[in-house]
Design a protein around this motif. Structure first.
Motif, PDB file in Angstrom:
ATOM      1  N   SER A   1       0.833  -1.199   0.000  1.00  0.00           N
ATOM      2  CA  SER A   1       0.000   0.000   0.000  1.00  0.00           C
ATOM      3  C   SER A   1       0.865   1.245   0.000  1.00  0.00           C
ATOM      4  O   SER A   1       1.946   1.262   0.605  1.00  0.00           O
ATOM      5  CB  SER A   1      -0.918   0.009   1.229  1.00  0.00           C
ATOM      6  N   LYS A   2       0.393   2.268  -0.669  1.00  0.00           N
ATOM      7  CA  LYS A   2       1.121   3.525  -0.741  1.00  0.00           C
ATOM      8  C   LYS A   2       1.085   4.213   0.625  1.00  0.00           C
ATOM      9  O   LYS A   2       0.041   4.275   1.273  1.00  0.00           O
ATOM     10  CB  LYS A   2       0.480   4.434  -1.798  1.00  0.00           C
ATOM     11  N   PRO A   3       2.247   4.696   1.089  1.00  0.00           N
ATOM     12  CA  PRO A   3       2.270   5.380   2.392  1.00  0.00           C
ATOM     13  C   PRO A   3       1.297   6.555   2.413  1.00  0.00           C
ATOM     14  O   PRO A   3       1.077   7.226   1.409  1.00  0.00           O
ATOM     15  CB  PRO A   3       3.729   5.868   2.491  1.00  0.00           C
ATOM     16  N   GLN A   4       0.714   6.785   3.559  1.00  0.00           N
ATOM     17  CA  GLN A   4      -0.257   7.861   3.696  1.00  0.00           C
ATOM     18  C   GLN A   4       0.434   9.214   3.514  1.00  0.00           C
ATOM     19  O   GLN A   4       1.530   9.439   4.024  1.00  0.00           O
ATOM     20  CB  GLN A   4      -0.936   7.800   5.063  1.00  0.00           C
ATOM     21  N   THR A   5      -0.227  10.092   2.796  1.00  0.00           N
ATOM     22  CA  THR A   5       0.308  11.422   2.535  1.00  0.00           C
ATOM     23  C   THR A   5      -0.495  12.462   3.299  1.00  0.00           C
ATOM     24  O   THR A   5      -1.726  12.415   3.311  1.00  0.00           O
ATOM     25  CB  THR A   5       0.270  11.737   1.022  1.00  0.00           C
ATOM     26  N   PHE A   6       0.212  13.416   3.898  1.00  0.00           N
ATOM     27  CA  PHE A   6      -0.425  14.455   4.689  1.00  0.00           C
ATOM     28  C   PHE A   6      -0.221  15.820   4.030  1.00  0.00           C
ATOM     29  O   PHE A   6       0.746  16.029   3.289  1.00  0.00           O
ATOM     30  CB  PHE A   6       0.154  14.486   6.106  1.00  0.00           C
TER      31      PHE A   6
ATOM     32  N   ARG B   1       6.559  11.132   8.647  1.00  0.00           N
ATOM     33  CA  ARG B   1       5.373  11.335   7.819  1.00  0.00           C
ATOM     34  C   ARG B   1       5.771  11.964   6.486  1.00  0.00           C
ATOM     35  O   ARG B   1       6.703  12.769   6.436  1.00  0.00           O
ATOM     36  CB  ARG B   1       4.353  12.226   8.521  1.00  0.00           C
ATOM     37  N   HIS B   2       5.027  11.610   5.442  1.00  0.00           N
ATOM     38  CA  HIS B   2       5.274  12.187   4.125  1.00  0.00           C
ATOM     39  C   HIS B   2       4.235  13.263   3.840  1.00  0.00           C
ATOM     40  O   HIS B   2       3.028  13.037   3.987  1.00  0.00           O
ATOM     41  CB  HIS B   2       5.207  11.118   3.030  1.00  0.00           C
ATOM     42  N   TYR B   3       4.701  14.434   3.428  1.00  0.00           N
ATOM     43  CA  TYR B   3       3.811  15.578   3.190  1.00  0.00           C
ATOM     44  C   TYR B   3       3.897  16.024   1.731  1.00  0.00           C
ATOM     45  O   TYR B   3       4.980  16.002   1.123  1.00  0.00           O
ATOM     46  CB  TYR B   3       4.195  16.755   4.085  1.00  0.00           C
TER      47      TYR B   3
ATOM     48  N   SER C   1       7.020  18.664  -1.570  1.00  0.00           N
ATOM     49  CA  SER C   1       6.949  17.346  -0.950  1.00  0.00           C
ATOM     50  C   SER C   1       8.154  17.188  -0.037  1.00  0.00           C
ATOM     51  O   SER C   1       9.220  17.776  -0.266  1.00  0.00           O
ATOM     52  CB  SER C   1       6.919  16.227  -2.001  1.00  0.00           C
TER      53      SER C   1
ATOM     54  N   ASP D   1       9.558  14.826   3.858  1.00  0.00           N
ATOM     55  CA  ASP D   1       9.277  13.949   4.988  1.00  0.00           C
ATOM     56  C   ASP D   1       9.679  14.644   6.285  1.00  0.00           C
ATOM     57  O   ASP D   1      10.739  15.274   6.372  1.00  0.00           O
ATOM     58  CB  ASP D   1      10.050  12.634   4.859  1.00  0.00           C
TER      59      ASP D   1
END
Length: 199
Positions: A10-15, A58-60, A52, A54
Motif C-alpha cells: 500500500s502507498k504510504p499515507q500522505t499528509f 510522515r510524508h507531506y 513534498s 518527509d
C-alpha cells in the motif's frame, strides 16, 4: 496449477502540511510548518506551487495554484528552522487579495493561514517592509528546480482589472480579515469578477 502469492504494498499515507503566507507589493512569502524536512522537493512555476518532503516519519505534499503569476526564477528558500520560501510577483506594485485561487482557497481553508507576524497592511507598505522582517542570509536559490511554466494563460489582464482593486486605490486586508460589512460594501466590485471566472 501453480499458485502465486502476489504481495501488494500500500502507498504510504500522505499528509498536507500547515502553511502560512504574507506579502509586500512585490514579494510573496510562505512558511511551511514542518521542522527537519528530509527529501525536500520544491517546484515553482509561474502559476503553481508543489512541495513534498518527509518530517517526523510522515510524508507531506502540497500543490496549489497561485492567485496571480509569480516569477519562478526569483525563488529563494530556507530550511534553517521551518521551510520558508520567498517569491517575487510577476507584476510588481500589486497587492494580492489572497495567495490562492478561489477554488484552492476553499480546498486548503484548514491548512492555509495568514502569517500575521510578517503581514503588513497595504497602506503601511514600503519597499523594505517585508525585507526588514526576513534574514535573507538564510535563503538560497532552488538551483534550477524552479522552471517557468510553458502553459498558455488567457488571463493576462492586469490585477486591478481582475480584482477591481489597485495598489494605489485599495487598502485591502487579506480575505481572512475582512468583516461581513466590508464584504457587502465590495460586493458590486467583485460581481464582475465572479461572472468573468464562471465563463
Amino acid at each position: 496449477f501453480e499458485h502465486f502469492l502476489v504481495k501488494t504494498m500500500s502507498k504510504p499515507q500522505t499528509f498536507i502540511p500547515q502553511f502560512q503566507w504574507a506579502q509586500d507589493l512585490n514579494t510573496v512569502y510562505m512558511k511551511i510548518q514542518l521542522p527537519d524536512v528530509a527529501n525536500l522537493n520544491v517546484d515553482v512555476t509561474e502559476q503553481g506551487f508543489k512541495f513534498s518532503g518527509d518530517s517526523h516519519s510522515r510524508h507531506y505534499e502540497l500543490c496549489f495554484t497561485f492567485r496571480f503569476k509569480v516569477n519562478p526564477k526569483t525563488v529563494k528558500y530556507s530550511t534553517k528552522r521551518l521551510v520558508e520560501i520567498i517569491i517575487q510577483k510577476e507584476q510588481s506594485e500589486a497587492f494580492w487579495p489572497h495567495l490562492l485561487t478561489v477554488e484552492d482557497k476553499k480546498k486548503f481553508k484548514t491548512w492555509c493561514k495568514v502569517d500575521w507576524d510578517k503581514w503588513v497592511d497595504e497602506d503601511d507598505l514600503g519597499e523594505s517592509d517585508m525585507k526588514e522582517n526576513l534574514d535573507f542570509g538564510d535563503f538560497s536559490g532552488l538551483d534550477g528546480a524552479a522552471m517557468p511554466s510553458d502553459s498558455d494563460d488567457s488571463d493576462d489582464e492586469e490585477i486591478a482589472h481582475l480584482e477591481g482593486v489597485s495598489a494605489k486605490d485599495g487598502k485591502d486586508q487579506p480575505e481572512e480579515k475582512k468583516s461581513e460589512s466590508q464584504e457587502n460594501q465590495k460586493e458590486q466590485t467583485k460581481e464582475p469578477v465572479e461572472k468573468e471566472k464562471s465563463t
